[in-house]
Design a protein around this motif. Structure first.
Motif, PDB file in Angstrom:
ATOM      1  N   GLN A 191      -7.594   5.690   2.348  1.00 13.58           N
ATOM      2  CA  GLN A 191      -6.174   5.094   2.675  1.00 13.58           C
ATOM      3  C   GLN A 191      -6.711   4.564   4.229  1.00 13.58           C
ATOM      4  O   GLN A 191      -5.970   3.328   4.393  1.00 13.58           O
ATOM      5  CB  GLN A 191      -5.251   6.349   2.853  1.00 13.58           C
ATOM      6  N   ILE A 192      -7.327   5.083   4.977  1.00 11.78           N
ATOM      7  CA  ILE A 192      -7.606   4.358   6.188  1.00 11.78           C
ATOM      8  C   ILE A 192      -8.213   2.923   6.078  1.00 11.78           C
ATOM      9  O   ILE A 192      -8.123   1.859   6.773  1.00 11.78           O
ATOM     10  CB  ILE A 192      -8.614   5.351   7.190  1.00 11.78           C
ATOM     11  N   LYS A 193      -9.245   3.029   4.988  1.00 16.44           N
ATOM     12  CA  LYS A 193     -10.014   1.780   4.958  1.00 16.44           C
ATOM     13  C   LYS A 193      -8.985   0.640   4.108  1.00 16.44           C
ATOM     14  O   LYS A 193      -9.015  -0.685   4.376  1.00 16.44           O
ATOM     15  CB  LYS A 193     -10.862   1.927   3.508  1.00 16.44           C
ATOM     16  N   ARG A 194      -7.887   1.110   3.200  1.00 13.87           N
ATOM     17  CA  ARG A 194      -7.030   0.327   2.864  1.00 13.87           C
ATOM     18  C   ARG A 194      -6.120  -0.302   4.051  1.00 13.87           C
ATOM     19  O   ARG A 194      -5.565  -1.443   3.771  1.00 13.87           O
ATOM     20  CB  ARG A 194      -6.038   0.994   1.745  1.00 13.87           C
ATOM     21  N   LEU A 195      -5.945   0.282   5.010  1.00  9.28           N
ATOM     22  CA  LEU A 195      -5.050  -0.006   6.182  1.00  9.28           C
ATOM     23  C   LEU A 195      -5.537  -0.966   7.123  1.00  9.28           C
ATOM     24  O   LEU A 195      -5.037  -1.681   7.959  1.00  9.28           O
ATOM     25  CB  LEU A 195      -4.322   1.228   6.657  1.00  9.28           C
TER      26      LEU A 195
ATOM     27  N   ALA B  16       0.972  -1.154  -0.197  1.00  8.89           N
ATOM     28  CA  ALA B  16      -0.089   0.133   0.084  1.00  8.89           C
ATOM     29  C   ALA B  16       0.853   1.222  -0.020  1.00  8.89           C
ATOM     30  O   ALA B  16       2.155   1.356   0.361  1.00  8.89           O
ATOM     31  CB  ALA B  16      -0.918  -0.056   1.122  1.00  8.89           C
ATOM     32  N   VAL B  17       0.262   2.309  -0.480  1.00 10.35           N
ATOM     33  CA  VAL B  17       1.041   3.649  -0.574  1.00 10.35           C
ATOM     34  C   VAL B  17       0.145   4.750   0.009  1.00 10.35           C
ATOM     35  O   VAL B  17      -1.009   4.799  -0.430  1.00 10.35           O
ATOM     36  CB  VAL B  17       1.433   3.876  -1.854  1.00 10.35           C
ATOM     37  N   VAL B  18       0.448   5.702   0.868  1.00 16.43           N
ATOM     38  CA  VAL B  18      -0.300   6.593   1.496  1.00 16.43           C
ATOM     39  C   VAL B  18       0.742   7.884   1.401  1.00 16.43           C
ATOM     40  O   VAL B  18       1.869   8.048   1.798  1.00 16.43           O
ATOM     41  CB  VAL B  18      -0.597   6.358   2.938  1.00 16.43           C
TER      42      VAL B  18
ATOM     43  N   LEU C 203       3.481  -4.307   3.443  1.00 19.60           N
ATOM     44  CA  LEU C 203       4.679  -3.260   3.002  1.00 19.60           C
ATOM     45  C   LEU C 203       3.997  -1.905   2.729  1.00 19.60           C
ATOM     46  O   LEU C 203       3.087  -1.773   1.947  1.00 19.60           O
ATOM     47  CB  LEU C 203       5.385  -3.643   1.592  1.00 19.60           C
ATOM     48  N   LEU C 204       4.398  -1.109   3.445  1.00 20.46           N
ATOM     49  CA  LEU C 204       3.548   0.186   3.262  1.00 20.46           C
ATOM     50  C   LEU C 204       4.823   1.227   2.927  1.00 20.46           C
ATOM     51  O   LEU C 204       5.729   1.517   3.618  1.00 20.46           O
ATOM     52  CB  LEU C 204       3.039   0.906   4.663  1.00 20.46           C
ATOM     53  N   VAL C 205       4.473   2.188   1.905  1.00 22.05           N
ATOM     54  CA  VAL C 205       5.326   3.099   1.448  1.00 22.05           C
ATOM     55  C   VAL C 205       4.682   4.321   1.658  1.00 22.05           C
ATOM     56  O   VAL C 205       3.346   4.730   1.329  1.00 22.05           O
ATOM     57  CB  VAL C 205       5.646   3.016  -0.242  1.00 22.05           C
TER      58      VAL C 205
END
Length: 417
Positions: free
Chosen positions: A117-121, A106-108, A127-129
């Protein structure tokens, strides 16, 4: 035979590299990957465009593949980058590497819906970029947890320091466990970087594949000594000689870059701009049009100085010289990528002589002169107060006011990312 085989990477990941056409590691990858696979902290120093993303991305993917699923809102590995463009590019590369595996990337970044982005996390990501500013926003909302994060990467760390992210990095580090593997990658090593490395890394393995500040060998550099009022005219003349090739033009300010882009459009060029005043959607559309050749000239501030990997860029123009000399190296590194050749042209007005001197000091060379005569004082060590010459294209008239040559204060551009 794939030369990545003997680096301790799992067979499936090496096979994925083969499918991607990657069989021969770059020097930074050869130096960094084996140490990272042993769990050591790594400090990588290499010029832009040398394959740094895979140098840290492959060990991350390899080690996280052997771990279980992340906890809700959790992150296994965190990559911090200074700009949206670089963060998106890193995420794209990581997504290619994990293709065919269950790992989630995911990328934020700023400029996009934080609710999405909150829903995605919510379910956690492997891996978070992220850019530091947006990550802090998410931490404040308790939308992401870093307590179980085992891997941290600081990419283009010197630019993060230059953009004023040092306090943001320290704020983020409070949420990370002390027991983790950390990798720091940078093109330059200013003194503050040594302090940052000492703060984040434990007995790191230092990997340096080229001297800091060294420009790519295949870039043909030149400088025009020219009055500020004549810059636009010269730029149009030069762009007109290669209308079918991609050119990247760097300005110093957001307002100035936008104004220059509109002037180029009036001159008949297919142009676009990216800078901190543009929304993320606008920046992405401009970059996509540039990649596809629908836009031939892209005018940008230093948000595009790193992380912009478009191999077809043949020309880079420093319409305004950067205040930070190392940024010159990053700017011109947008050309001559993937083994190609490129040209980097700089314009130097009388009040930019100090910037040029600083750039040449970093390069350890004099940039060849394409036109005009060097302004007086170029070879003197004093940055301020020297007498200006009347050389250069459209040179300064006798009796004209002298321009201050003091180094400008570096703006805090943290919010721009």
């Amino acid at each position: 035979m794939n030369d990545f085989t003997n680096m301790g990477l799992p067979e499936k990941l090496v096979a994925r590299l083969t499918d991607m056409g990657l069989t021969e590691p770059t020097p930074i990858q050869t130096g960094a990957i084996p140490h990272a696979m042993q769990g050591r902290d790594v400090m990588g120093l290499a010029q832009t465009g040398t394959g740094k993303t895979a140098a840290f991305g492959l060990p991350l993917v390899a080690q996280i593949r052997a771990m279980g699923r992340p906890e809700p809102k959790g992150v296994q590995g965190l990559v911090l980058a200074p700009t949206r463009e670089l963060a998106n590019q890193i995420a794209d590369t990581l997504k290619e590497l994990v293709q065919g595996s269950p790992l989630k990337v995911a990328v934020v970044v700023g400029g996009q819906s934080i609710n999405n982005q909150i829903k995605r996390l919510d379910r956690g990501v492997d891996l978070l970029v992220a850019t530091p500013g947006r990550l802090i926003d998410l931490l404040d909302r308790r939308a992401v947890r870093l307590g179980a994060t085992k891997f941290l990467v600081l990419d283009e760390a010197d630019q993060m320091l230059d953009m004023g992210f040092i306090h943001a990095l320290r704020q983020i580090s409070k949420h990370l466990p002390s027991e983790r593997q950390t990798m720091l990658f940078s093109a330059t090593m200013p003194k503050l970087m040594e302090e940052l490395a000492g703060e984040y890394l434990k007995n790191p393995q230092k990997v340096q594949v080229s001297p800091p500040g060294k420009a790519a060998d295949k870039i043909e550099q030149s400088v025009h000594f020219i009055a500020k009022s004549e810059k636009q005219k010269l730029l149009i003349e030069l762009l007109d000689t290669h209308r079918d090739e991609l050119a990247l033009v760097f300005g110093r300010t957001k307002h100035g870059s936008e104004k220059l882009m509109k002037q180029l459009e009036k001159a008949g060029f297919a142009a676009a701009s990216i800078h901190g005043n543009k929304s993320q959607g606008q920046r992405e559309r401009a970059l996509q049009a540039f990649r596809e050749g629908k836009v031939r000239v892209l005018v940008a501030t230093d948000v595009a100085a790193r992380g912009l990997d478009i191999p077809a860029v043949r020309h880079v123009y420093n319409f305004d010289l950067p205040n930070v000399p190392e940024n010159y190296v990053h700017r011109i590194g947008r050309t001559a990528r993937a083994g190609r050749e490129g040209a980097a042209v700089a314009f130097c007005a009388p009040d930019e002589i100090g910037e040029l001197k600083a750039i040449q000091k970093v390069l350890k060379m004099s940039i060849p002169v394409a036109s005009g005569r060097p302004w007086e004082g170029l070879d003197t060590p004093d940055r301020g107060g020297q007498k200006r010459g009347n050389g250069g294209r459209g040179g300064q008239k006798p009796g004209a006011p002298k321009s201050s040559n003091r180094r400008r204060r570096r703006p805090n551009r943290a919010k721009a990312a």
